[in-house]
Every structure is written in structure tokens, then in C-alpha cells.
Scaffold this active site. Structure first.
Site, PDB file in Angstrom:
ATOM      1  N   GLU A 165      42.343  25.551  33.421  1.00 31.01           N
ATOM      2  CA  GLU A 165      41.041  25.132  32.948  1.00 31.01           C
ATOM      3  C   GLU A 165      40.146  24.479  34.162  1.00 31.01           C
ATOM      4  O   GLU A 165      40.681  24.388  35.370  1.00 31.01           O
ATOM      5  CB  GLU A 165      41.161  23.933  31.972  1.00 31.01           C
ATOM      6  N   PRO A 166      39.188  24.168  34.023  1.00 31.40           N
ATOM      7  CA  PRO A 166      38.057  23.732  34.930  1.00 31.40           C
ATOM      8  C   PRO A 166      38.622  22.345  35.404  1.00 31.40           C
ATOM      9  O   PRO A 166      38.434  22.133  36.660  1.00 31.40           O
ATOM     10  CB  PRO A 166      36.770  23.301  34.523  1.00 31.40           C
ATOM     11  N   SER A 203      45.778  22.898  39.476  1.00 36.09           N
ATOM     12  CA  SER A 203      47.072  22.279  40.283  1.00 36.09           C
ATOM     13  C   SER A 203      47.609  21.146  39.255  1.00 36.09           C
ATOM     14  O   SER A 203      48.721  20.874  39.172  1.00 36.09           O
ATOM     15  CB  SER A 203      46.815  21.945  41.597  1.00 36.09           C
ATOM     16  N   ILE A 256      45.729  45.125  64.618  1.00 34.34           N
ATOM     17  CA  ILE A 256      46.339  46.413  65.101  1.00 34.34           C
ATOM     18  C   ILE A 256      45.443  47.548  65.159  1.00 34.34           C
ATOM     19  O   ILE A 256      45.135  48.448  65.903  1.00 34.34           O
ATOM     20  CB  ILE A 256      47.679  46.709  64.664  1.00 34.34           C
ATOM     21  N   HIS A 257      44.672  47.557  63.915  1.00 33.57           N
ATOM     22  CA  HIS A 257      43.592  48.726  63.823  1.00 33.57           C
ATOM     23  C   HIS A 257      42.366  48.597  64.320  1.00 33.57           C
ATOM     24  O   HIS A 257      41.522  49.488  64.383  1.00 33.57           O
ATOM     25  CB  HIS A 257      43.489  48.800  62.115  1.00 33.57           C
ATOM     26  N   GLY A 258      42.228  47.384  64.957  1.00 32.36           N
ATOM     27  CA  GLY A 258      41.007  47.294  65.752  1.00 32.36           C
ATOM     28  C   GLY A 258      39.746  47.285  64.693  1.00 32.36           C
ATOM     29  O   GLY A 258      39.994  46.914  63.543  1.00 32.36           O
ATOM     30  N   GLU A 275      49.448  30.956  40.722  1.00 25.63           N
ATOM     31  CA  GLU A 275      50.724  30.508  40.348  1.00 25.63           C
ATOM     32  C   GLU A 275      51.256  29.356  41.157  1.00 25.63           C
ATOM     33  O   GLU A 275      52.467  29.178  41.499  1.00 25.63           O
ATOM     34  CB  GLU A 275      51.647  31.702  40.722  1.00 25.63           C
ATOM     35  N   GLU A 300      50.142  23.861  48.627  1.00 27.79           N
ATOM     36  CA  GLU A 300      50.121  22.549  48.455  1.00 27.79           C
ATOM     37  C   GLU A 300      51.180  22.106  47.292  1.00 27.79           C
ATOM     38  O   GLU A 300      52.167  21.121  47.256  1.00 27.79           O
ATOM     39  CB  GLU A 300      48.927  21.817  48.228  1.00 27.79           C
TER      40      GLU A 300
END
Length: 377
Positions: free
Chosen positions: A127-128, A132, A335-337, A361, A365
Site C-alpha cells: 500500500e502507499p 517495507s 561488453i556490447h558497447g 518481494e 535493506e
């Protein structure tokens, strides 16, 4: 100790991998770009028995263990996180509470459609003012003439607003200091699903806010004993963290696979870039971290299968794999740049999809709090 997969687990791994490569990979970029829910893929997952894996066959489930479930989630995420979270949230959040806490009547009514994938289940906790701080629930439910009258709001809820969504099990205050879980079917007057969020990633999954304005459901829709909602959703989140940890492993593995393939093909200074030590070091570190994270995740699932406490291991696995997914996706993009920044390359999508794994989930923290408490800190 035996680290070998069983024959059944290997078969599930092969089934999920073949499905991911053959059915999901060809449409993953398009689904993400169009922000389109993968109805046909979900239907096929249900037909393969992957939408109800750890539940009894008497209800249409697969009767598999939780290690097999983690393996399947990993294989799907290796290709696309939106499909994987749709399956994982449906299983661990939408269906598991019904199986674990529901009455015989609730199981008989809901589980066959859930296990087959004909209907999707959802779980409404956040909920708002209760993220956590999960116990800070503001949604209320009061008994009136044999019905629960529900008022409140939920946010960041997965799978509640699709055409095949069946129900959401919500947490609500049913008295002073009392939290209970209540099943609210889709179509209940007074229960509305808001517009989908515009998200950084997971664009082909369904995530939206929910509102309850005098929504009425029968008194018998209480899920488990009254006042046990807090314990129930903590247990639900523990199991859900195994699925999210498996997603972290799968995304990191998918990023590594793409990085290896690209590094072998991309040439610079007269040779494939995979021959340069700087690239080799990145690939080696990714592979090593993935192996460690996979073992931790499988251990959490194995502990659950053995009926042993897995809360701490699941928290460690979730913390480890979420951070790993972010790092692996970042390294794959590097790695792909410049091509890693282009949407036609899967690593660009992986990079956007990875961050939520450190939040959903239970944030990193929160996992650290769980781990620290277990250490006596």
C-alpha cells in the site's frame, strides 16, 4: 551431499528451456516494446503444466518439488523477465496462499483454474503506507450482514488486471491490531483495477494499483483464520523470495549468455574481443558469481522441500541474486558497447528489467534486516 539434479528436474529444465527459446524468445522484444501482456504464452505455459508446478495433482497441479519450480523460473527469466514474473507471482503469491491456508471449499473452487493457468491469481499486500513496513496496513474490512465490506487501496500488484485474472487475496485490518487475508474475486462491485503503471522494465507483465470502495465479499472468503494475516503473508513472502531469487539467477545467466555470444562475434584490433583479458575477466567473474547464487537459491528451495526453515537462506539468496542480476546486466551492456544501449539487443531489456529484483518481494535493506536479526545483531 549430492548436487546432481534428479531425472525429473532435468526434464523440467529441458522443457522450460526449450519453451523459453522456442516460444518466448521470438516475441520477447515485441512484447516489451508494445507493453503487451503475453496471453498466448501464459496459455501454453498452462498447457505444459508450468503454471501450477508445486501443487497437488488432485487439483490439476504438477506435484513437483520447489527446486523444480526454481529451475523453471530461472529458465524463463534467462530469456524474458516479464513472462517469468507472470508465472512466478501467480504461483508463489496468487496460488500458494490458497493452497496453504484455504479451506477445502476454497481449494476445490479456485485451484483447478489456477493450476491450469485458465485464471491468474494475485496477492495484494503493498500500500502507499505499507511497503517495507508491511504491517502498516490501512485497508479495512468489517463484517456486515455476513459479508466483508472492504475499503482501501493497494499498489504495485502483479496479475490482478488481466482478462484472465481470477482473484486477489488482500491483507486488511479486520479489527484493532488484527490483520486478516480475504479473497476478492475479479468483478466484485466496488473493487477496481487502476491503469497499468508505466514501468522501467517488466513491460509485458501486468502491474497496477487496486482500489476498494465498499467492496463486498462473503464472510467465507476469509483466507485462513481471522487475525492470522500477518503470519500468512510473511510465510508467503518467504516462498516468493525463492522465485525472485531464481529470476535473479536466470537474468544473470541470460546476460552472460548474450555477452559470450557477442564477444565471440565482435572483432576489434584483428581478433574477437573474447580474446582480450579485460573481457575474459568480466565473463569469468559473472560465471563464478552465477554459480554461487544458483547454489544458494536451490538450497533455499531444497530446504522448503524438506520442511525445514528456509527464511534466512531465501533472504540471503534474494539479496545475492538481485544485486548479481544488476551487475551482470551492466557488464553485459558494457561488453556490447554502444550496441548494448540499443533495444534490439536483449541485454538492453535485461538491464532495465534487473533493477526491480533488488526492490520487489522485499528490498535489499529488508533482506539485510532479516539476515542481521538471525545473526543476533
Amino acid at each position: 551431499m549430492n548436487f546432481d539434479l534428479t531425472d525429473e528436474q532435468r526434464e523440467i529444465q529441458r522443457l522450460a528451456r526449450d519453451f523459453a527459446d522456442g516460444e518466448v524468445r521470438p516475441v520477447a522484444e515485441e512484447l516489451d516494446r508494445e507493453k503487451r501482456f503475453p496471453y498466448e504464452i501464459v496459455k501454453k505455459l498452462g498447457g505444459l503444466g508450468l503454471m501450477g508446478m508445486p501443487f497437488p495433482q488432485e487439483y490439476g497441479g504438477g506435484g513437483t518439488d520447489n527446486v523444480s519450480y526454481a529451475i523453471a523460473v530461472e529458465e524463463l527469466t534467462r530469456v524474458d523477465s516479464s513472462v517469468a514474473i507472470t508465472m512466478a507471482a501467480h504461483t508463489s503469491l496468487g496460488t500458494w496462499p490458497v493452497w496453504q491456508f484455504g479451506s477445502d471449499e476454497q481449494k476445490a473452487e479456485l485451484l483447478p483454474d489456477l493450476c491450469s493457468g485458465r485464471k491468474l491469481g494475485a496477492f495484494g499486500l503493498t500500500e502507499p503506507e505499507a511497503g517495507s513496513d508491511a504491517g502498516n496496513v490501512r485497508t479495512t474490512a468489517r463484517l456486515e450482514d455476513g459479508e466483508w465490506v472492504i475499503d482501501g487501496a493497494k499498489q504495485f500488484i502483479t496479475n490482478a488486471g488481466t482478462d484472465i485474472s481470477g482473484h486477489v487475496a488482500i491483507t486488511a485490518r479486520t479489527g484493532d491490531g488484527e490483520i486478516s487475508n480475504i479473497i476478492v474475486p475479479n468483478g466484485t462491485p466496488g473493487y477496481e483495477q487502476g491503469e497499468p503503471y508505466r514501468k522501467m522494465g517488466w513491460n509485458a507483465s501486468d502491474t497496477r494499483p487496486l482500489t476498494f470502495d465498499g467492496a463486498r465479499v462473503p464472510e467465507g472468503n476469509l483466507l485462513g483464520p481471522r487475525g492470522q494475516g500477518f503470519k500468512q503473508f510473511l510465510a508467503t513472502l518467504d516462498g516468493g523470495r525463492i522465485g525472485v531469487a531464481a529470476m535473479g539467477v536466470g537474468l544473470a545467466q541470460g546476460a552472460l549468455d548474450e555477452a559470450i555470444s557477442y564477444a565471440r562475434e565482435r572483432r576489434a584490433f584483428g581478433q574477437p574481443i573474447s580474446k582480450f583479458q579485460a573481457i575474459q575477466a568480466k565473463l569469468a567473474d559473472m560465471a563464478t558469481e552465477i554459480e554461487a547464487a544458483r547454489l544458494m537459491t536451490y538450497k533455499a528451495a531444497w530446504l522448503k522441500d524438506q520442511g525445514q526453515s528456509f527464511t534466512l537462506t531465501a533472504a540471503k539468496a534474494k539479496l545475492k541474486t538481485g544485486r548479481l542480476a544488476v551487475r551482470a546486466a551492466e557488464e553485459a551492456v558494457q561488453i556490447h558497447g554502444g550496441y548494448g544501449y540499443i533495444e534490439e539487443y536483449p541485454v538492453c531489456r535485461f538491464y532495465r528489467d534487473a533493477k526491480i529484483l533488488t526492490i520487489g518481494e522485499g528490498t535489499d535493506e529488508v533482506q539485510q534486516m532479516v539476515i542481521a536479526r538471525a545473526l543476533g545483531a
